[in-house]
Scaffold this motif. Structure first.
Motif, mmCIF file in Angstrom:
data_model
loop_
_atom_site.group_PDB
_atom_site.id
_atom_site.type_symbol
_atom_site.label_atom_id
_atom_site.label_comp_id
_atom_site.label_asym_id
_atom_site.label_seq_id
_atom_site.Cartn_x
_atom_site.Cartn_y
_atom_site.Cartn_z
ATOM 1 N N SER A 153 -35.555 38.767 24.061
ATOM 2 C CA SER A 153 -36.032 38.616 22.684
ATOM 3 C C SER A 153 -37.314 39.406 22.443
ATOM 4 N N GLY A 154 -38.132 39.582 23.477
ATOM 5 C CA GLY A 154 -39.378 40.304 23.316
ATOM 6 C C GLY A 154 -39.205 41.787 23.064
ATOM 7 N N GLU A 155 -38.012 42.306 23.308
ATOM 8 C CA GLU A 155 -37.753 43.729 23.104
ATOM 9 C C GLU A 155 -37.251 44.053 21.704
ATOM 10 N N VAL A 156 -36.934 43.025 20.928
ATOM 11 C CA VAL A 156 -36.286 43.255 19.638
ATOM 12 C C VAL A 156 -37.306 43.475 18.532
ATOM 13 N N ASP A 157 -37.239 44.628 17.904
ATOM 14 C CA ASP A 157 -37.913 44.893 16.642
ATOM 15 C C ASP A 157 -37.014 45.843 15.857
ATOM 16 N N ILE A 158 -37.437 46.238 14.670
ATOM 17 C CA ILE A 158 -36.557 47.062 13.839
ATOM 18 C C ILE A 158 -36.298 48.413 14.493
ATOM 19 N N ASP A 159 -37.271 48.955 15.222
ATOM 20 C CA ASP A 159 -37.054 50.239 15.876
ATOM 21 C C ASP A 159 -36.018 50.126 16.983
ATOM 22 N N PHE A 160 -36.036 49.019 17.722
ATOM 23 C CA PHE A 160 -35.008 48.850 18.752
ATOM 24 C C PHE A 160 -33.626 48.753 18.117
ATOM 25 N N ILE A 161 -33.516 48.032 17.017
ATOM 26 C CA ILE A 161 -32.219 47.907 16.351
ATOM 27 C C ILE A 161 -31.748 49.271 15.848
ATOM 28 N N LEU A 162 -32.655 50.066 15.306
ATOM 29 C CA LEU A 162 -32.278 51.408 14.856
ATOM 30 C C LEU A 162 -31.873 52.285 16.033
ATOM 31 N N ASP A 163 -32.553 52.144 17.170
ATOM 32 C CA ASP A 163 -32.136 52.867 18.378
ATOM 33 C C ASP A 163 -30.739 52.440 18.798
ATOM 34 N N GLU A 164 -30.482 51.138 18.734
ATOM 35 C CA GLU A 164 -29.176 50.624 19.148
ATOM 36 C C GLU A 164 -28.077 51.095 18.197
ATOM 37 N N ARG A 165 -28.406 51.181 16.923
ATOM 38 C CA ARG A 165 -27.431 51.708 15.960
ATOM 39 C C ARG A 165 -27.103 53.166 16.302
ATOM 40 N N SER A 166 -28.098 53.937 16.726
ATOM 41 C CA SER A 166 -27.828 55.310 17.123
ATOM 42 C C SER A 166 -26.938 55.338 18.358
ATOM 43 N N ARG A 167 -27.262 54.521 19.346
ATOM 44 C CA ARG A 167 -26.440 54.494 20.565
ATOM 45 C C ARG A 167 -24.989 54.168 20.251
ATOM 46 N N GLU A 168 -24.785 53.253 19.328
ATOM 47 C CA GLU A 168 -23.435 52.776 19.029
ATOM 48 C C GLU A 168 -22.722 53.612 17.981
ATOM 49 N N LEU A 169 -23.439 54.081 16.954
ATOM 50 C CA LEU A 169 -22.796 54.648 15.768
ATOM 51 C C LEU A 169 -23.151 56.102 15.516
ATOM 52 N N VAL A 170 -23.694 56.791 16.515
ATOM 53 C CA VAL A 170 -24.094 58.179 16.317
ATOM 54 C C VAL A 170 -22.906 59.007 15.828
ATOM 55 N N VAL A 171 -23.139 59.863 14.845
ATOM 56 C CA VAL A 171 -22.188 60.703 14.111
ATOM 57 C C VAL A 171 -21.175 59.904 13.282
ATOM 58 N N GLU A 172 -21.295 58.578 13.272
ATOM 59 C CA GLU A 172 -20.408 57.754 12.455
ATOM 60 C C GLU A 172 -21.109 57.240 11.200
ATOM 61 N N GLU A 173 -22.276 56.603 11.372
ATOM 62 C CA GLU A 173 -22.924 55.991 10.216
ATOM 63 C C GLU A 173 -23.640 57.047 9.370
ATOM 64 N N GLU A 174 -23.873 56.705 8.121
ATOM 65 C CA GLU A 174 -24.695 57.526 7.239
ATOM 66 C C GLU A 174 -26.155 57.205 7.563
ATOM 67 N N ARG A 175 -26.691 57.908 8.549
ATOM 68 C CA ARG A 175 -27.984 57.546 9.127
ATOM 69 C C ARG A 175 -29.111 57.567 8.095
ATOM 70 N N ARG A 176 -29.081 58.543 7.212
ATOM 71 C CA ARG A 176 -30.141 58.635 6.209
ATOM 72 C C ARG A 176 -30.240 57.349 5.399
ATOM 73 N N TYR A 177 -29.102 56.815 4.977
ATOM 74 C CA TYR A 177 -29.118 55.607 4.160
ATOM 75 C C TYR A 177 -29.674 54.420 4.944
ATOM 76 N N THR A 178 -29.310 54.326 6.214
ATOM 77 C CA THR A 178 -29.819 53.240 7.052
ATOM 78 C C THR A 178 -31.334 53.325 7.192
ATOM 79 N N LEU A 179 -31.847 54.523 7.439
ATOM 80 C CA LEU A 179 -33.289 54.679 7.613
ATOM 81 C C LEU A 179 -34.044 54.457 6.317
ATOM 82 N N LEU A 180 -33.476 54.883 5.193
ATOM 83 C CA LEU A 180 -34.114 54.621 3.903
ATOM 84 C C LEU A 180 -34.127 53.125 3.606
ATOM 85 N N ARG A 181 -33.023 52.470 3.882
ATOM 86 C CA ARG A 181 -32.915 51.028 3.610
ATOM 87 C C ARG A 181 -33.947 50.230 4.399
ATOM 88 N N THR A 182 -34.228 50.659 5.609
ATOM 89 C CA THR A 182 -35.167 49.933 6.464
ATOM 90 C C THR A 182 -36.603 50.437 6.344
#
Length: 212
Positions: free
Chosen positions: A137-166
């Motif tokens: 739990s101590g490792e979780v912040d919004i940057d870690f979640i965004l890193d994890e989204r990249s690991r999982e969804l790279v070239v799939e998600e609309e990354r710009r929209y995710t980063l703007l939203r957050t």
């Protein structure tokens, strides 16, 4: 499908999502008998069949070096037709909804509710499937979640929209995208409204977005 050095280096060594099966990091030269196409690979100078050509991401890709041929790429859409191995058409299915995306959105909501332990466990559901080390739990912040989204969804998600939203687009684009990210400004969070759209609005003046 070129990735940033940042995206390539995000994976733990045992994480399947960063393996050669997910990201092309080397080629093995094959003769005609070994290739599905029945055609031999063209041998670079100094190489023999059976040799390995390794990709190089020791230095980040930039605008000036974007046409390099020794740069790793995602294999999610990697395909070639036996009759035209130089063609760039791709007919692989594209995922529209991903269960892992749902888990990561849930983790983001849990984090915002102050439930770091719950967020970590939700993220670990995704990481266990990928054989990645579990997190606390101590490792979780919004940057870690965004890193994890990249690991999982790279070239799939609309990354710009995710980063703007957050609220992280400007910060992280400047930090990690060296193929133009160093030039972005606050203005670029919005795109300019096309002039023909402004001109077509006859009943009420439409203002251009700030900075354009």
């Amino acid at each position: 499908m070129a990735l940033t050095k940042f995206a390539i280096d995000l994976y733990d060594a045992e994480d399947d999502r960063g393996s050669q099966y997910a990201i092309r990091k080397f080629y093995i030269l094959k003769d005609a008998d070994q290739n599905d196409t029945g055609k031999a690979d063209q041998l670079p100078e100094g190489y023999s069949y059976g040799d390995t050509i390794r990709m190089d991401w020791s230095e980040d890709i930039t605008y000036e070096t974007r046409n390099r041929r020794d740069w790793p790429h995602s294999r999610k859409w990697e395909v070639s037709h036996a009759g035209d191995v130089n063609g760039n058409e791709n007919f692989n299915d594209q995922a529209y909804l991903r269960l892992a995306d749902t888990y990561l959105l849930k983790a983001e909501a849990q984090l915002q509710l102050g439930d770091e332990a719950g967020a970590a466990e939700t993220i670990n559901v995704v990481r266990r499937r990928a054989n990645a080390p579990e997190i606390s739990s101590g490792e979780v912040d919004i940057d870690f979640i965004l890193d994890e989204r990249s690991r999982e969804l790279v070239v799939e998600e609309e990354r710009r929209y995710t980063l703007l939203r957050t609220g992280k687009w400007l910060e992280r684009t400047r930090l990690y995208n060296h193929n133009g990210g160093q030039y972005v400004t606050e203005r670029d969070k919005l795109f300019p409204i096309p002039q023909k759209v402004i001109d077509a609005n006859l009943t009420y003046p439409m203002e251009q977005n700030p900075g354009y």
